[in-house]
Write an enzyme that holds these catalytic residues in place. Structure first.
Site, mmCIF file in Angstrom:
data_model
loop_
_atom_site.group_PDB
_atom_site.id
_atom_site.type_symbol
_atom_site.label_atom_id
_atom_site.label_comp_id
_atom_site.label_asym_id
_atom_site.label_seq_id
_atom_site.Cartn_x
_atom_site.Cartn_y
_atom_site.Cartn_z
ATOM 1 N N LEU A 1 0.842 -1.184 0.000
ATOM 2 C CA LEU A 1 0.000 0.000 0.000
ATOM 3 C C LEU A 1 0.884 1.243 0.000
ATOM 4 C CD1 LEU A 1 -2.655 -1.126 2.645
ATOM 5 C CD2 LEU A 1 -2.522 -1.649 0.190
ATOM 6 N N ARG B 1 2.707 14.653 6.647
ATOM 7 C CA ARG B 1 3.585 14.923 7.791
ATOM 8 C C ARG B 1 5.055 15.003 7.388
ATOM 9 N NH1 ARG B 1 1.915 10.492 12.064
ATOM 10 N NH2 ARG B 1 3.852 11.242 13.039
ATOM 11 N N GLY C 1 -8.430 5.212 1.854
ATOM 12 C CA GLY C 1 -8.098 4.392 3.015
ATOM 13 C C GLY C 1 -7.469 3.065 2.657
#
Length: 438
Positions: free
Chosen positions: A11, A18, A88
């Protein structure tokens, strides 16, 4: 390692905000290679069906990876996640079709994971196996509730009460599923949460409701470390660099104060080598029977039967053999064979043959402001101090260049070449120039 009957999906669709960078998260480098490179490399060691799920800057990431893995094209597949409709980690698997019955799910921001550890998942007989870290008082991880050696529940840190937060069993983020599990539960995922995302962890929740056994596999935190910001990135690089150095130490390379040495993943050593403190070796460099002295830098070059430094800089595309390069010498895109360049020189776009000596202060003037030009120096050439060679230029064998010369034309074999400016003296000029009395 042998290829196993397992499909691996990595993934790598996240943007990684960040990281505070325009570079896609998985393309940030550790020891010279992108994070995602390491995940793919280890996966390809054990599987003939590796899929990478991309999203943000997908073409850029794919192109970057194919530079490393083009020869594995039949084993490596890239898919684009529908981030608009199915964001997601669970959404990433909505349209994924594996080749094998066992599916291992990895994250592209885990560069420290190793194939030998991944093979451990294959030894488990559970329909679902998930990686768990046992480390008390650690923040930033979901907690895993385990009873009778079975996973009961995963609770995200932000949703955990004080009792759950006290658990030392942490979700390491790697899962192994039987195909029937994903076939059944991925279509059942929904995004009824604050982030409006489809979570892979919900597969655990749904399966547990159906009394599916979920086995925890305890792993080392260091090897399953995720990289989410620049602090994580620096820590992961420290670990990776230590692995690289330990590998070569075991192969017989001598390193002085190895904690101060930086060696990238693609560097190769052969024979007996000594690497002193503060050295950095980058790219596709190869060091063969050579001594790299303190605080020297080697970039994308081959060094054979030579000593370099201290405080030397070997820039890319150099091939140096049987040569002494001393302190404060910079070499770039040059072939040097059997020469001495003791100190304070710049040698660029050059070819210098055996027996030649380069004096202090020698400079190849290889750039005319538009193009780079080559300097060719033959055998047994003696170059005095403070010499400038204005390329393109050829200095033939057995010639001498006098100190302080600027060479603007070719030098024939056996010649002495010397430029000597007219000596000028003007009495009292200093006082007149600065308007000071004598």
């Amino acid at each position: 390692m042998n290829k196993n009957n397992i499909s691996i999906v990595i993934l790598a669709a996240g943007k990684g905000t960040r990281m505070k960078s325009n570079t896609p998260k998985v393309l940030h480098k550790i020891c010279g290679k992108e994070m995602l490179y390491y995940s793919i490399r280890e996966a390809l060691k054990i599987s003939d069906d590796v899929s990478v799920i991309l999203g943000f800057e997908s073409e850029k990431i794919k192109d970057s990876m194919l530079q490393h893995f083009n020869k594995y094209e039949s084993d490596l597949n890239f898919f684009i996640q529908d981030l608009e409709n199915y964001p997601g980690t669970g959404g990433a698997l909505k349209s994924y079709t594996p080749k094998h019955n066992k599916i291992l799910v990895l994250n592209g921001d885990m560069p420290l994971i190793q194939a030998s550890e991944l093979e451990e998942f294959l030894k488990q007989d559970s329909k679902i196996t998930m990686s768990v870290i046992n480390k008390p008082n650690t923040n930033g991880y979901g907690r895993v509730v385990i009873k009778n050696n079975e996973v009961q529940e995963i609770i995200e840190e932000k949703d955990a009460n004080k009792e759950i937060l006290s658990l030392s069993t942490l979700n390491a983020g790697v899962y192994c599923f039987n195909k029937e599990i994903l076939d059944k539960y991925i279509p059942m995922l929904d995004n009824n949460n604050n982030q409006k995302e489809y979570y892979l962890t919900d597969v655990i929740t749904l399966a547990k409701k159906d009394n599916v056994a979920i086995k925890p596999m305890f792993v080392e935190m260091q090897n399953y470390k995720g990289v989410n910001d620049k602090i994580d990135l620096s820590q992961a690089e420290t670990i990776m660099c230590s692995r690289i150095k330990n590998k070569w130490l075991k192969e017989g390379v001598i390193m002085h104060l190895p904690d101060t040495i930086y060696i990238e993943d693609s560097v190769i050593f052969s024979g007996e080598c000594i690497i002193e403190s503060g050295v950095g070796i980058y790219g596709n460099s190869k060091i063969i029977n050579s001594h790299i002295k303190q605080n020297s830098i080697i970039e994308d070059s081959i060094i054979e039967d030579s000593d370099i430094g201290p405080l030397a800089h070997i820039r890319p595309k150099c091939n140096i053999a049987n040569t002494h390069i001393g302190n404060f010498v910079e070499v770039k895109k040059s072939e040097l064979n059997g020469i001495k360049a003791g100190h304070l020189s710049y040698i660029g776009d050059s070819q210098i043959q055996e027996g030649s000596n380069v004096g202090a202060g020698f400079i190849t003037c290889n750039y005319d402001g538009k193009s780079k030009h080559k300097t060719i120096i033959g055998k047994n050439v003696f170059i005095g101090s403070d010499v400038q060679a204005v390329a393109p230029l050829t200095i033939e064998d057995n010639s001498i260049i006098g100190a302080g010369s600027t060479i603007r034309s070719n030098v024939k074999s056996g010649e002495l070449y010397l430029t000597k400016g007219e000596e000028i003296r003007k009495s009292g000029f200093f006082y007149k120039f600065f308007n000071k009395g004598e």
